[in-house]
Enzyme design. Structure first.
Site, short mmCIF file in Angstrom:
data_model
loop_
_atom_site.label_atom_id
_atom_site.label_comp_id
_atom_site.label_asym_id
_atom_site.label_seq_id
_atom_site.Cartn_x
_atom_site.Cartn_y
_atom_site.Cartn_z
N ASP A 80 32.76 27.96 61.19
CA ASP A 80 32.92 26.88 62.16
C ASP A 80 34.14 25.72 61.31
OD1 ASP A 80 32.46 24.89 64.18
OD2 ASP A 80 30.76 24.35 63.02
N HIS A 81 35.00 25.28 62.07
CA HIS A 81 36.18 24.40 61.57
C HIS A 81 36.47 24.94 60.20
CE1 HIS A 81 35.34 21.39 64.33
NE2 HIS A 81 34.17 21.56 64.34
N HIS A 178 30.56 14.79 67.64
CA HIS A 178 29.75 15.77 66.59
C HIS A 178 28.65 14.60 66.20
CE1 HIS A 178 33.22 18.28 65.25
NE2 HIS A 178 32.37 19.04 65.98
N GLY A 179 27.44 15.18 66.43
CA GLY A 179 26.23 14.40 65.87
C GLY A 179 25.48 13.96 66.88
N GLY A 209 30.24 19.81 69.72
CA GLY A 209 29.48 18.55 69.85
C GLY A 209 28.67 18.60 70.96
N ASN A 230 28.63 24.53 70.75
CA ASN A 230 28.16 24.28 69.38
C ASN A 230 27.00 23.31 69.26
OD1 ASN A 230 30.37 26.18 69.36
ND2 ASN A 230 31.20 24.74 67.33
#
Ligand SMILES: [Zn+2]
Length: 287
Positions: A80-81, A178-179, A209, A230
């Protein structure tokens, strides 16, 4: 059934479901995710961010491969990333079957160039590649970075990017962060933009996200052609909330007493996501 992302998502795209990519950076989380997906007969993506890989170390990946082979469900191990060419090579070397190169903060031309470079090596060993156009926002409390101002993916750049790179899957920015969203921050997905982008290219599209968005919008995005979503914060939140509760008991110390209720709490979130993404009972399409 270990496979690469292209193999996994081409089936998802054909049958209009999305496969959840859960961020896994402990063997307890891996155990819960794999158990829940096996019970639901749901294909799954085990996502590991470079920071998570630094923590669990490369040897963890051998265990993930074993779990996947044992489970018999279609699954991918995905970086991921990935932020640099070096991180990509490290992931390929230790057994990932899919990598993301996130050059979304670079210029369009630089993003094209590094994505092409990654694809050249990854495809040589049958590893799939995900890239990103536009930027995912940040809530300030996720494990992953993001920008304060979301740069929405421009539909007219998508076709050119895919044609010039030959990328397998593309992460697009349509308004997620994200989060976990704080109370004063309510995301609104640009589903109109998703429709426009979907019409531009044929490859599977990815939503980052995906934690804490409205279920209605997420379900709609799957219908409109998102094939991978994700999820990181939502499962960890459930797991560690339960851990805090269990550890109120000052004498408890055995992992096999502490973790089972935490794993169960997390599994109920996994079940929910699998149902929401229309991913339950899809193993049959891979047999
Ligand atoms: Zn992400």
């Amino acid at each position: 059934m270990l496979m690469n992302m292209k193999e996994l998502l081409s089936v998802a795209q054909k049958h209009q479901f999305a496969v959840p990519a859960f961020n896994v950076s402990s063997s307890m989380i891996l155990k819960g995710v794999m158990e829940a997906c096996r019970e639901k007969k749901a294909p799954v993506i085990i996502a590991i961010h470079p920071d998570e890989l630094s923590f669990v170390e490369d040897s963890f990946i051998a265990g993930v491969r074993e779990e996947i082979i044992k489970s018999k469900i279609p699954a991918v191990i995905h970086l991921d990333h990935g932020g640099s060419f070096e991180q990509i090579i490290r992931a390929i070397h230790c057994g990932f079957t899919s990598v993301m190169i996130d050059a979304s903060l670079l210029s369009f031309e630089e993003n094209v160039a590094i994505t092409r470079k990654v694809i050249e090596v990854a495809h040589a060993v049958n590893v799939s590649v995900e890239a990103e156009l536009g930027t995912i926002g940040t809530t300030g409390n996720g494990g992953e970075a993001g920008t304060h101002e979301i740069i929405y993916t421009k539909p007219d750049t998508v076709k050119e990017f895919v044609a010039r790179t030959g990328v397998d899957t593309l992460a697009i920015a349509i308004g997620t962060s994200h989060g976990i969203y704080p109370k004063n921050m309510q995301p609104k997905l640009r589903l109109d933009l998703l429709k426009e982008i979907r019409a531009m290219v044929d490859i599977p599209l990815v939503l980052h996200g995906g934690s804490a968005n409205s279920d209605t919008e997420i379900a709609e995005s799957v219908k409109l052609g998102i094939s991978k979503i994700n999820i990181s914060s939502d499962i960890k939140d459930a797991f560690y909330k339960k851990c805090r509760e269990v550890l109120q008991d000052p004498v408890i110390r055995e992992p096999n007493t502490i973790y089972p209720p935490c794993i169960e709490a997390m599994k109920s979130v996994v079940y929910h996501k699998v149902d929401l993404f229309n991913d339950a009972d899809k193993v049959k399409y891979y047999q």
